[in-house]
Design an enzyme around this catalytic site. Structure first.
Site, PDB file in Angstrom:
ATOM      1  N   HIS A  19       4.162   3.169 -12.226  1.00 22.05           N
ATOM      2  CA  HIS A  19       4.911   4.388 -11.866  1.00 22.05           C
ATOM      3  C   HIS A  19       6.403   4.203 -12.160  1.00 22.05           C
ATOM      4  O   HIS A  19       7.059   5.077 -12.718  1.00 22.05           O
ATOM      5  CB  HIS A  19       4.761   4.685 -10.361  1.00 22.05           C
ATOM      6  CG  HIS A  19       3.388   5.100  -9.940  1.00 22.05           C
ATOM      7  ND1 HIS A  19       2.730   4.536  -8.865  1.00 22.05           N
ATOM      8  CD2 HIS A  19       2.538   6.036 -10.446  1.00 22.05           C
ATOM      9  CE1 HIS A  19       1.545   5.118  -8.726  1.00 22.05           C
ATOM     10  NE2 HIS A  19       1.398   6.020  -9.672  1.00 22.05           N
ATOM     11  N   LYS A  43      -7.768  13.114  -2.215  1.00 21.91           N
ATOM     12  CA  LYS A  43      -8.415  11.815  -2.439  1.00 21.91           C
ATOM     13  C   LYS A  43      -8.813  11.138  -1.130  1.00 21.91           C
ATOM     14  O   LYS A  43      -9.101   9.951  -1.112  1.00 21.91           O
ATOM     15  CB  LYS A  43      -7.451  10.891  -3.186  1.00 21.91           C
ATOM     16  CG  LYS A  43      -7.205  11.289  -4.626  1.00 21.91           C
ATOM     17  CD  LYS A  43      -6.232  10.336  -5.276  1.00 21.91           C
ATOM     18  CE  LYS A  43      -6.042  10.657  -6.753  1.00 21.91           C
ATOM     19  NZ  LYS A  43      -5.007   9.800  -7.355  1.00 21.91           N
ATOM     20  N   ARG A  93      -2.211   6.489 -19.285  1.00 21.13           N
ATOM     21  CA  ARG A  93      -2.416   5.058 -19.557  1.00 21.13           C
ATOM     22  C   ARG A  93      -3.441   4.823 -20.653  1.00 21.13           C
ATOM     23  O   ARG A  93      -3.265   4.006 -21.527  1.00 21.13           O
ATOM     24  CB  ARG A  93      -2.890   4.342 -18.282  1.00 21.13           C
ATOM     25  CG  ARG A  93      -1.877   4.315 -17.177  1.00 21.13           C
ATOM     26  CD  ARG A  93      -2.525   3.985 -15.867  1.00 21.13           C
ATOM     27  NE  ARG A  93      -3.501   5.016 -15.496  1.00 21.13           N
ATOM     28  CZ  ARG A  93      -4.042   5.139 -14.309  1.00 21.13           C
ATOM     29  NH1 ARG A  93      -3.752   4.263 -13.362  1.00 21.13           N
ATOM     30  NH2 ARG A  93      -4.910   6.092 -14.039  1.00 21.13           N
ATOM     31  N   SER A 131      -2.973   2.751  -8.427  1.00 21.69           N
ATOM     32  CA  SER A 131      -2.803   2.544  -6.981  1.00 21.69           C
ATOM     33  C   SER A 131      -4.139   2.160  -6.342  1.00 21.69           C
ATOM     34  O   SER A 131      -4.201   1.324  -5.440  1.00 21.69           O
ATOM     35  CB  SER A 131      -2.281   3.821  -6.320  1.00 21.69           C
ATOM     36  OG  SER A 131      -1.027   4.161  -6.849  1.00 21.69           O
TER      37      SER A 131
END
Ligand code: PNS
Length: 175
Positions: A19, A43, A93, A131
């Protein structure tokens, strides 16, 4: 040249070096970058509260003179327009990120055509960092010290010491 304000939204539970790498790249391209922490995530329950995530991000983005941190709820596009932003920054990514990201970008474009989504790639060494993986590996005592800012590592350790069950600590009252 118009002043370009961009929003970098995310859950950031917790912020990672990936990040931070994207923040660094964004801060060079945009005049101002607002890192926007989503309050109510779909989430499930986050490990860190919104306040904790925003505090960590505020601290680790201090070296960048043109980056601020905010929290938001509801539609990203509403928050972005309210902030006077003309761009949304997202890190991408791998090709696996692409499908979800393109869907979001297209939906956001439908909702707010004036907002442009800009994708940036983090440094190669962070392409596998998420994460979710960070939390999972830390929970199993893996070394994540090169993948998160030192402050985040410290906060994870404090969570564990504070007997957060998700991180393998003891729960008060449990035998
Ligand atoms: O870091 P994440 O969890 O991948 O970030 C996802 C985020 C916060 C960018 C996305 O869930 C979001 O924008 N949520 C706000 C609600 C919203 O606008 N939904 C419609 C998006 S198409």
């Amino acid at each position: 040249m118009p002043f370009v304000r961009a929003i970098y939204p995310g859950t950031f539970d917790p912020p990672t070096n990936g990040h931070l790498d994207v923040v660094s790249r964004g801060s060079k391209v945009f005049d101002h970058l607002v890192v926007a922490v989503l309050h109510n995530t779909s989430k499930g329950a986050p490990l860190f509260t919104t306040k904790e995530r925003a505090e960590m991000l505020t601290e680790v983005t201090k070296p960048f003179g043109n980056v601020t941190v905010a929290t938001f709820d509801g539609l990203l596009v509403d928050f972005a327009l309210q902030q006077g932003a003309t761009a949304v920054l997202r890190g991408i990514r791998a090709i696996s990120d692409y499908e979800y990201e393109i869907q979001m970008a297209m939906m956001n474009r439908k909702l707010a055509p004036s907002l442009e989504t800009v994708f940036m790639m983090p440094a190669e060494k962070y392409t596998y960092v998420s994460s979710r993986l960070i939390k999972g590996v830390y929970q199993l005592n893996g070394d994540i010290s090169e993948l998160v800012p030192p402050l985040v590592l410290q906060r994870l350790q404090e969570k564990r010491a504070g007997r957060t069950p998700e991180l393998g600590g003891e729960v008060p009252g449990e035998v």
